[in-house]
Design an enzyme around this catalytic site. Structure first.
Site, mmCIF file in Angstrom:
data_model
loop_
_atom_site.group_PDB
_atom_site.id
_atom_site.type_symbol
_atom_site.label_atom_id
_atom_site.label_comp_id
_atom_site.label_asym_id
_atom_site.label_seq_id
_atom_site.Cartn_x
_atom_site.Cartn_y
_atom_site.Cartn_z
ATOM 1 N N ARG A 1 20.269 -16.291 -9.224
ATOM 2 C CA ARG A 1 18.562 -15.893 -9.703
ATOM 3 C C ARG A 1 17.754 -16.992 -9.620
ATOM 4 N NH1 ARG A 1 17.284 -16.427 -14.891
ATOM 5 N NH2 ARG A 1 19.183 -15.365 -15.540
ATOM 6 N N TYR B 1 -1.219 1.009 0.338
ATOM 7 C CA TYR B 1 -0.404 1.326 0.280
ATOM 8 C C TYR B 1 -0.366 2.383 -1.224
ATOM 9 C CZ TYR B 1 4.410 2.678 -0.880
ATOM 10 O OH TYR B 1 5.863 2.393 -0.692
ATOM 11 N N ASP C 1 -1.238 -7.353 2.531
ATOM 12 C CA ASP C 1 -0.533 -7.014 2.864
ATOM 13 C C ASP C 1 -0.515 -6.858 4.048
ATOM 14 O OD1 ASP C 1 1.140 -4.967 3.440
ATOM 15 O OD2 ASP C 1 1.113 -4.103 1.321
ATOM 16 N N LYS D 1 10.316 -2.520 5.833
ATOM 17 C CA LYS D 1 9.444 -1.847 7.499
ATOM 18 C C LYS D 1 9.767 -2.909 8.841
ATOM 19 C CE LYS D 1 7.847 0.276 3.710
ATOM 20 N NZ LYS D 1 7.202 0.552 3.240
HETATM 21 C C1 LIG Z 1 6.383 0.216 1.541
HETATM 22 C C2 LIG Z 1 4.998 -0.855 1.983
HETATM 23 C C3 LIG Z 1 5.396 -0.791 0.178
HETATM 24 C C4 LIG Z 1 6.146 -1.662 -0.537
HETATM 25 O O1 LIG Z 1 7.230 -1.995 0.045
HETATM 26 P P1 LIG Z 1 8.720 -1.307 -1.262
HETATM 27 O O2 LIG Z 1 9.335 -2.114 0.440
HETATM 28 O O3 LIG Z 1 8.887 0.639 -0.331
HETATM 29 O O4 LIG Z 1 9.031 -1.892 -2.165
HETATM 30 C C5 LIG Z 1 3.895 -2.417 -0.011
HETATM 31 N N1 LIG Z 1 2.722 -2.294 1.212
HETATM 32 C C6 LIG Z 1 2.557 -1.365 2.314
HETATM 33 C C7 LIG Z 1 2.166 -1.173 2.957
HETATM 34 C C8 LIG Z 1 4.265 -0.539 2.589
HETATM 35 O O5 LIG Z 1 4.260 0.517 4.154
#
Ligand SMILES: *Cc1c(COP(=O)(O)O)cnc(C)c1O
Length: 384
Positions: free
Chosen positions: A51, A103, A175, A200
């Site tokens: 962890r 998001y 982000d 992604k």
């Molecule tokens: C998908 C996404 C998230 C969340 O991520 P997860 O891996 O699904 O928890 C946050 N920000 C953006 C821009 C995203 O496309």
């Protein structure tokens, strides 16, 4: 963490990934071990319990810190877990400014869970940096933005917002999921923290979830490691390995995503059945100049208008290669309907305020043959 000055693709393949000292294995092994033998009291090889740290996860963290130009990276079980880890640094009474079109899961987490701990949030349109300045309070600790936004593809000037934040002694987190570090490195424009859903483009194959926080200060490294240890929402060794594997081809994938993204956007912009097309690479995008300034490519996220829910649905049903589904950033082309999928929870009023219509389609252009993708879109548009 890494001093490598090599180019992006070289670092993507090598940083954090020296051959295994024990066997010479070229790929970082998946260390499936929860615990590590200790030689004597207080003496070990740097690992005690997974962890806290794990060699496969360490390799990924070193790699991602290098790609974003940060000084540390810490990975979590998903993008949302990474955002939550960042927020656990704040206390009752602290204030966070967040972009209004981020998001959907981000405001859901903030409004439905985190406000319960007495942390306050203000949502502003960060495409005008002055809105950030106006929302600042003495208790403001963080500004969190996304650029470009989902699905409106609106940009925020990272440098301008970073300057406003730093004048006020506030940190900026970006982000960077939509662009990946290949096309946009927010730290070069003054961001303090970069966050990704590695689910992604970084992983790139729609086959794992993960999230990362890239920091720029020793305090980030300490705090994020402490959050990993305390809250436990860490990325598993297997998923860490999946993302390491995905990142090796990030540069070539992004170049192809971008090449096809530009061609598909041009095709849509010239099609008579299509209304407005939202893509920063089009010269008609109102922030095209800013896009050229802070991004080195335009990527493959495109939003376009078909006029009504019925027309959108007929189009989606007619597609043969592009797959209707949530998510983005995979090798396969994914297409989604924000009003009923990713942005359904916002409600009609909020969607209208952000400009998200029932006829809107969001496309994550994959790396199939571009001609096949355009032919698929063309035949489906012909049916509406
Ligand atoms: C998908 C996404 C998230 C969340 O991520 P997860 O891996 O699904 O928890 C946050 N920000 C953006 C821009 C995203 O496309």
């Amino acid at each position: 963490m890494t001093k490598s000055k090599a180019g992006f693709a070289t670092r993507a393949i090598h940083d954090g990934q020296s051959p295994d000292p024990l066997t010479g294995a070229v790929n970082v092994p998946i260390y499936l071990s929860s615990t590590y033998a200790q030689e004597e009291i207080g003496k070990n090889k740097g690992y005690e319990y997974s962890r806290v740290s794990n060699p496969t996860r360490d390799a990924l963290e070193t790699n991602l810190a290098s790609l974003e130009g940060g000084s540390s990276a810490h990975v979590f079980a998903s993008g949302m877990a990474a955002i939550m880890a960042m927020i656990t640094l704040f206390k009752t009474g602290d204030h966070v400014i967040c972009g209004e079109n981020v998001y959907g899961g981000t405001p859901r987490l903030f409004n439905q869970i985190v406000t319960g701990y007495g942390i306050e949030f203000t949502y502003v349109d960060t495409s005008d940096p002055e809105n950030v300045r106006k929302a600042l309070r003495p208790a403001t600790k963080l500004v969190h933005i996304e650029t470009p936004t989902n699905p409106m593809m609106t940009l925020t000037d990272i440098r301008a917002v970073a300057d406003i934040c730093h004048e006020a002694g506030v940190e900026l987190s970006v982000d960077n999921t939509f662009m990946s570090p290949y096309f946009q490195r927010p730290i070069e424009f003054g961001a303090d923290i970069v966050m990704h859903s590695t689910t992604k483009f970084l992983n790139g194959h729609s086959d794992s979830l993960g999230g990362v926080l890239v920091g720029t200060k020793p305090s980030h490294a300490e705090q994020f490691a402490f959050v990993q240890k305390c809250t436990g929402g860490i990325l598993s060794p297997f998923e860490s390995w999946m993302i390491l594997r995905g990142v090796k081809t990030l540069a070539v994938r992004m170049r192809q995503h971008d090449e096809s993204g530009r061609k598909v956007a041009e095709f849509l912009a010239n099609h008579k059945a299509v209304g407005k097309v939202f893509y920063p690479g089009l010269t008609t995008h109102p922030q095209h100049e800013l896009a050229k300034k802070q991004m080195t490519g335009f990527g493959s996220m495109i939003t376009f208008e078909l006029g009504s829910l019925d027309r959108a649905n007929t189009f989606l049903k007619g597609l043969k290669i592009c797959t209707l589904g949530e998510s983005l950033g995979g090798v396969e082309t994914l297409i989604s309907h924000p009003a009923t999928m990713t942005h359904a929870a916002l409600g009609e009023e909020m969607r209208a305020a952000l400009g998200i219509t029932d006829g809107m389609i969001r496309l994550s252009v994959g790396i199939e043959d571009t001609d096949d993708l355009i032919a698929d879109l063309e035949q489906a548009l012909g049916g509406i």
